[in-house]
Scaffold this active site. Structure first.
Site, PDB file in Angstrom:
ATOM      1  N   ASP A 168      -7.564  -3.287   3.617  1.00  0.00           N
ATOM      2  CA  ASP A 168      -6.329  -2.763   4.252  1.00  0.00           C
ATOM      3  C   ASP A 168      -6.334  -2.937   5.770  1.00  0.00           C
ATOM      4  OD1 ASP A 168      -5.544  -1.893   1.720  1.00  0.00           O
ATOM      5  OD2 ASP A 168      -6.367   0.109   2.016  1.00  0.00           O
ATOM      6  N   HIS A 195       0.861  -1.180   0.000  1.00  0.00           N
ATOM      7  CA  HIS A 195       0.000   0.000   0.000  1.00  0.00           C
ATOM      8  C   HIS A 195       0.903   1.237   0.000  1.00  0.00           C
ATOM      9  CE1 HIS A 195      -3.727   2.169   0.760  1.00  0.00           C
ATOM     10  NE2 HIS A 195      -3.051   2.906   1.617  1.00  0.00           N
TER      11      HIS A 195
END
Ligand code: GAR
Length: 198
Positions: free
Chosen positions: A152, A111
């Site tokens: 996430d 990420h």
């Protein structure tokens, strides 16, 4: 027998895939990339994979008759290619829970910002860098985390800090974070090979 039989999932440019290919070729990562999977037929990452003689497949929920056949096809592809670890590299779709269950602890994602504050649904690419600049952070990071059912939300495995400069734009920040990603991701994968991460 290789130490890691990797599948890389992507949706776009594939610069992270390239960093993994390079690390394997240079012996920094003891893995074989068995499969590159994309949900988009025009993802440039597929061209990178083909150039490196890696099998590719394009599959999306829209290209299958229904959800079950999508999940089953994905599972079959992963198994047929002898994959034992999955690295998401700019894959912009949620992974079906059945795949996560089967590969629990063996799916990771990279990420382009700090988690959990700059992640979640809709937070990808330039949006992340935009938010980091708007929040006035002096430092951002590339983050590698485990993939779980939420967006996430899996635990963080490693980060690589990147300073935010006075006149950064989302694009300039993205470029520097990408450089950090390209170093971090192969290192983390090799960490799994060596048992430093489990
Ligand atoms: C990378 O910056 C990656 O961190 C990001 O997409 C980019 C893919 O670039 N992923 C996310 O935003 C996931 N939420 P690439 O296709 O050149 O590797």
């Amino acid at each position: 027998m290789n130490d890691m039989n990797l599948a890389v999932f992507l949706s776009g440019d594939g610069t992270n895939l390239q960093s993994i290919i390079d690390a394997v070729e240079e012996g920094r990562l003891r893995a074989a990339i068995r499969l590159v999977l994309s949900n988009k037929p025009d993802a440039f990452g597929l061209t990178r994979a083909k150039k490196a003689d890696i099998p590719t497949v394009v599959i999306s929920s829209g290209s299958c008759a229904d959800r079950d056949s999508f999940v089953n096809t994905m599972l079959m592809l992963i198994e047929d290619h002898g994959v034992d670890f999955i690295a998401l590299a700019g894959y912009m779709r949620k992974i079906p829970p059945e795949i996560i269950e089967k590969f629990r602890g063996r799916i990771i994602n990279i990420h382009p910002g700090p988690l959990p504050d700059f992640g979640g649904k809709g937070m990808f690419g330039l949006r992340v860098h935009n938010s980091v600049l708007e929040a006035g952070l002096k430092e951002t990071c590339a983050t590698v985390h485990r993939v779980t059912e939420g967006y996430d939300e899996g635990n963080i495995i490693a980060t690589a800090p990147v300073p935010v400069l006075e006149n950064d734009t989302p694009e300039s920040l993205q470029r520097r974070v990408l450089v950090a990603e390209h170093i971090l991701y192969p290192e983390v994968l090799q960490g799994f090979v060596e048992g430093r991460y489990r």
